[in-house]
Design a protein around this motif. Sequence first.
Motif, short mmCIF file in Angstrom:
data_model
loop_
_atom_site.label_atom_id
_atom_site.label_comp_id
_atom_site.label_asym_id
_atom_site.label_seq_id
_atom_site.Cartn_x
_atom_site.Cartn_y
_atom_site.Cartn_z
N SER A 305 -11.33 -21.38 -91.62
CA SER A 305 -12.05 -20.43 -90.78
C SER A 305 -12.82 -19.47 -91.68
CB SER A 305 -11.06 -19.65 -89.91
OG SER A 305 -11.73 -18.77 -89.05
N GLN A 307 -14.54 -16.49 -91.43
CA GLN A 307 -14.26 -15.04 -91.37
C GLN A 307 -15.16 -14.28 -92.35
OE1 GLN A 307 -10.05 -14.67 -92.11
NE2 GLN A 307 -9.58 -16.36 -90.74
N ARG A 308 -16.45 -14.52 -92.24
CA ARG A 308 -17.39 -13.99 -93.23
C ARG A 308 -17.42 -12.46 -93.25
NH1 ARG A 308 -20.05 -18.77 -91.57
NH2 ARG A 308 -20.90 -17.70 -89.75
N LEU A 310 -15.14 -10.24 -92.16
CA LEU A 310 -13.88 -9.67 -92.63
C LEU A 310 -13.73 -9.81 -94.13
CD1 LEU A 310 -11.10 -8.42 -92.12
CD2 LEU A 310 -10.24 -10.73 -91.59
N ARG A 311 -14.02 -11.01 -94.64
CA ARG A 311 -13.87 -11.24 -96.09
C ARG A 311 -14.87 -10.41 -96.89
NH1 ARG A 311 -10.49 -15.65 -96.91
NH2 ARG A 311 -10.16 -16.94 -95.06
N ILE A 333 -12.48 -8.68 -87.15
CA ILE A 333 -11.81 -9.91 -86.69
C ILE A 333 -12.48 -10.42 -85.43
CG2 ILE A 333 -9.64 -10.80 -85.78
CD1 ILE A 333 -8.20 -8.81 -87.64
N ASP A 336 -15.95 -11.91 -86.22
CA ASP A 336 -15.87 -13.25 -86.82
C ASP A 336 -15.51 -14.30 -85.78
OD1 ASP A 336 -16.55 -12.82 -89.51
OD2 ASP A 336 -14.55 -12.07 -89.99
N ALA A 337 -14.59 -13.96 -84.88
CA ALA A 337 -14.23 -14.91 -83.81
C ALA A 337 -15.44 -15.18 -82.91
CB ALA A 337 -13.07 -14.36 -83.00
N SER A 437 -10.06 -18.58 -85.52
CA SER A 437 -10.47 -17.52 -86.44
C SER A 437 -9.53 -16.32 -86.33
CB SER A 437 -11.91 -17.09 -86.13
OG SER A 437 -12.33 -16.06 -86.98
N SER A 441 -6.83 -15.11 -89.26
CA SER A 441 -7.07 -13.81 -89.89
C SER A 441 -5.77 -13.09 -90.25
CB SER A 441 -7.91 -12.92 -88.96
OG SER A 441 -7.16 -12.48 -87.85
N THR A 444 -5.52 -13.43 -93.86
CA THR A 444 -6.60 -12.74 -94.56
C THR A 444 -6.36 -11.24 -94.66
OG1 THR A 444 -8.12 -14.42 -93.67
CG2 THR A 444 -9.11 -12.46 -94.64
#
Length: 636
Positions: A305, A307-308, A310-311, A333, A336-337, A437, A441, A444
Motif C-alpha cells: 500500500s 501511503q504516499r 503519510l510516508r 491516513i 491515502d485511503a 491502505s 497504515s 507505518t
Amino acid sequence: MTERSLCIVGAGLRGAVLLERVSASIGELLTGQDLVVHLVDPHPAGSGRTWRDGQPGTLVMNTVAAQSTVFTDATVQCAGPIVPGPSFLEWCEAVADGGTAAPGLPPALRAEAARTRDWSNPSRLLYGHYLRWAHARTVAALPPGIRLVEHGARAIAVTETGDADTGGPAWELQLDNGSSLSADAVVLALGWLPVTPSATESELAAAVADAQLDWVAPDNPIDQDLSRVRAGEPVIVRGLGMSFFDTVSMLTEGRGGRFVEREHGLDPHRLQYLPSGAEPVIHAGSRRGLVFRAKSHYGAPPPPSPQRLLRAALPALLREERIDFGRQVRPLIDADATAAYYETLARLRPHALARPVAQLLLALEAHGTSSPQWRQALAQGVPDAADRLDLAHVERPLPQSFASAEEFTARTIAAVHADAEQAALGADSPLKAALLSIGASRLTIVPLVEFGRLSAESFAGSYQDFQAFAGILGSGPPLFRSRQLLALLRAGIVRPLGPELQLRVQGGRFEASSPRVPAHTVRARTLVDAWLPLPAGRRSAEPLLRSVLEQGLARPFRIDGLETGALDISPHDNALVRADGAAHRSLFSVGVPSEDARIFTIIAPIPGVNSTVLRELDATARAALASIATTRGTHR
C-alpha cells in the motif's frame, strides 16, 4: 571455564527466536565462556500455547503463508549475524517435495502443506509444526558453548538476588512445579496474559454464581471450555472479531456440521450449512454490532500500500515533540485511503471520472478530505455520488435504530454479503484498496506513536478510536470465513443481536439486548466472551508479571501521567524500567505486555520487509548477552 546463565520465560514464537538470536551472537559477545539457557514454558517450545498441537484443524491463521517466518533474511537490518532459514511457505514447499524432514507431521497435514500456496491461510496445526521444526533446527545448530535446558513449567515469580557486578546470579525464578533456577539475565516473552476482573466483571461473576449460570470467560478459543454450550439452546456470544470466527467454527464445524456448495442458484460461491444437530443457536453482538471485514482474496499475498502522503510526512512529524493523532496523522491516513480508492476506480472504470484522476489527487493532496475544496473537486470529478468513497459511512455504517430484530438481521446479511463480494474482487475493488491502505497504515504509524510520542489525550482518544476501526478492516477473517458466516446467518444458526450490546443477569438467565434494536431480548443460560483481553499492567492475573510490578522491578508505561496497561521498557533493547525510572541491565520484556509502549506487537515476523519483530528480538538477545559478559560470574 565460567558458565553463565540466561533464562527466557516463554517458549512461543518470540522465545524461540530469542534463542536463535542468542545462538547467532554468542560467539561475538560472550567469548571464552559457556552459557546455559533456561527455556521456561509449560507448552511445547516453538509453538508455545497459541500454536500448540491438539487444536481443531478447522482453525486457521489470519495471515497468509507467504507472510510468516522466524528467520532473519538479507533485508533485516540488525546488529547480529543474518542466519537465513525457510519462511513458512518455503517450509511447506520443501516438506511437500520431500526436501525437508518433518518428523511427526501427520499425513493430513503433509497433504495440507502440499496444497499451501503463498495466498493460503493454513491451519494453526500446520503452522505449529513449522514453529516446532524451526526450534528443533535452532537447537540442533547451537554452538558448543550453549547448553539448553527446557523446563516444562510456568514461572510464577522472579527475585533480584544481588548485584551482578559482584559475582553470583542476579536473578532467581520460582516455577510452579516447586523448583527454582538462577540466571544472570532474564528475558520475559510472555505473550497474551490473563487479567483480573474489573468491577463490572466482578459484579457479573457474582450474579452468574448466584444464578448458577455458565460463563466462558475471555481467553484463547482453544483454551475455552465450550462443552458447556448445549446443543439446541441459545448461547450469547460477546465479540465479533477474530476470536468470534474461531468460536463459531468450533460450535458448528467442530460439532460435525458441514458447509457445502449449493447445487442451484446464480451465486457459484454461495454455501449452505448442513447442521449436525449438536449446534447451539448463537446470538452474537458487540459494541459496534458488525463483524470484522473479510480480507480480500488476491490469489497472491496482499499488494503493498503506497501511503504516499503519510510516508512523505513522516520525517517532519518525527521532529515534533508531541503529536496530535487526530489532527496531524489521521487526515493523512484518510487521504491515502481516498487516493487508493480513486486510483483503482480510474483503472477499472475510467468513465466514472469526469476529469483525470491526477487532478483529483492534486486537490486531495492540497486540501485534504474534510475541506470544501475537496468536496467541490469530487463533485465535479466524480458526477455519480454512488461512485464516491464515503469513509465516514464505512466507519459507522449502521443507522441509529432498527424497527425489529428481523430488520437488523437482514441488514447484517446484506453487509456481510456486500463485503464478501468486494473481497472476492481482490485488487479490482476500489473500496478494498482504500481499506487495505487504512489497515496497513497501522505499521507505518508505529514510529509516530511508540514510546509516548502522542499526547495523552490523543493516545487515549483519536488514536485508540482509529486502532479499533483499523482492526475491523485489517485484522478480519479470510474470505471463506465470511462466506461460512453468511451460510450460518441464513440458516439461523447465528443470529445478530445489534450494536451497543447490553448484558445483565435477570430471572436466572443472561439477558442480552441492543438499545438500537427495540423489543428484542435474548435469554440464555450460557455466555461466551469471544475476545482476548488487552495488556492490563496492574490488573494482570499473571503471577510472574504481578511479581515484578509489586517488587518495583517494573512499572506501568505512562504518557504524561496517563497510566496505560503496558510495561515500561527501554526503546533500544526492551530492558524493563524499574519503579524508580532506572532501566535494568539484565531484565528484559518483549512482545504483547508492552503494547502501548512498543506499538503493534501482535504481528509476527514477515519475510523480506526488514521485520521490526526480528530487529527487536535481535537487539534484546544481544543486550542480554552483553549484560552477562560484563558480570563477574562464578562457575555453576
